[in-house]
Design an enzyme around this catalytic site. Structure first.
Site, mmCIF file in Angstrom:
data_model
loop_
_atom_site.group_PDB
_atom_site.id
_atom_site.type_symbol
_atom_site.label_atom_id
_atom_site.label_comp_id
_atom_site.label_asym_id
_atom_site.label_seq_id
_atom_site.Cartn_x
_atom_site.Cartn_y
_atom_site.Cartn_z
ATOM 1 N N ASP A 67 0.817 -1.218 0.000
ATOM 2 C CA ASP A 67 0.000 0.000 0.000
ATOM 3 C C ASP A 67 0.844 1.259 0.000
ATOM 4 O OD1 ASP A 67 0.945 -0.295 2.648
ATOM 5 O OD2 ASP A 67 -0.951 -1.139 3.314
ATOM 6 N N ASN A 136 -7.849 -3.611 14.217
ATOM 7 C CA ASN A 136 -9.192 -3.966 13.760
ATOM 8 C C ASN A 136 -9.177 -5.142 12.783
ATOM 9 O OD1 ASN A 136 -8.137 -2.810 11.454
ATOM 10 N ND2 ASN A 136 -9.609 -1.124 11.345
ATOM 11 N N HIS A 138 -7.266 -5.395 10.027
ATOM 12 C CA HIS A 138 -6.983 -5.111 8.625
ATOM 13 C C HIS A 138 -5.634 -5.685 8.199
ATOM 14 C CE1 HIS A 138 -4.984 -1.112 9.891
ATOM 15 N NE2 HIS A 138 -4.050 -1.780 9.268
ATOM 16 N N GLU A 143 -9.671 -2.351 5.199
ATOM 17 C CA GLU A 143 -10.379 -2.128 6.449
ATOM 18 C C GLU A 143 -11.605 -3.045 6.554
ATOM 19 O OE1 GLU A 143 -8.853 -0.495 8.515
ATOM 20 O OE2 GLU A 143 -8.185 1.492 7.891
#
Length: 251
Positions: A67, A136, A138, A143
């Site tokens: 990313d 979370n 990811h 996400e």
């Protein structure tokens, strides 16, 4: 799925570096998928030491990063291009022409994402993908609630992700709110995956990824479906796992 539980961050980093080094030794022209953030830093330091000792050669290696922040140029000190160059690439003999990182300044994001996917396919696909994991759940910047079938795409970052990443910026207001990320589908097409996790704050996400329901609400849970994935976690990150059960079921 294989789970490797180690005592601390240093051991996690060494285990991960050994796996990456072995991949390169066995296949010098390997295609590597690389991650950024604080978790893989130790792994990169270990790989640099292994390279300096003359045990591995990066000259034929091709890399694709997971990313990049949208809106940050390559020379921005918070960009992932800058991170990779400063923390890894410039310390090895890797051919920078074989380094691929999404362009966070691309005018046409859709075209950038499509071209990134084409480059991965043209390279023959990713042999070994390195992942971290967010609180979370990811992986990459995928996400919760992002569909599993997504390829490289633009994502809007969750508040928790922005908060977690704000430690790298002067203030939370400077953290980009969007990024370009490899999608879950792209990650899952990698031939081999290793996921690194360190610290108690990752324990819930690791447990959910290993034992939870497979759902886009916890993106890393999809790794349960991959034929060759290894979690390398320290004791704190593994604190919510039933290690005896894991030894029986996975190791």
């Amino acid at each position: 799925m294989r789970i490797i539980c180690v005592d601390n961050y240093e051991q996690m980093s060494k285990k991960a570096a050994n796996i990456v080094a072995s991949q390169i030794i066995l296949k010098p022209n390997s295609v590597l998928g690389l991650a950024t953030g604080s978790t893989p830093l130790g792994m990169y330091k270990q790989l640099i030491k292994t390279y300096e000792a003359g045990h591995i050669d990066f000259q034929e290696v091709t890399t694709f990063n997971l990313d990049e922040y949208y809106g940050l140029s390559r020379d921005n000190k918070q960009s992932y291009y800058y991170y990779m160059y400063e923390n890894f690439f410039k310390h090895t003999n890797i051919d920078m022409r074989k380094v691929n990182i999404p362009n966070g300044m691309a005018k046409d994001i859709n075209e950038e994402c499509c071209e990134y996917e084409k480059k991965i396919r043209k390279s023959g696909g990713i042999d070994l993908q390195v992942l971290g994991i967010g609180r979370n759940g990811h992986i990459g910047f995928n996400e919760p609630d992002i569909k599993f079938e997504a390829t490289t795409h633009m994502v809007k970052l969750d508040e928790q992700t922005i908060k977690d990443n704000s430690r790298f910026f002067k203030s939370i207001d400077e953290v980009p709110t969007s990024a370009i990320s490899m999608g879950i589908k792209t990650i899952m097409q990698s031939r081999k995956i290793i996921l690194l996790a360190s610290g108690e704050e990752k324990a819930d996400a690791v447990n959910g990824a290993v034992n939870g329901k497979i759902t886009p609400e916890l993106p890393a849970s999809v790794l349960q479906l991959h034929p060759d994935v290894t979690f390398i976690v320290d004791k704190e990150a593994a604190s919510k796992l039933d290690l005896e059960k894991i030894k029986k079921d996975y190791c």
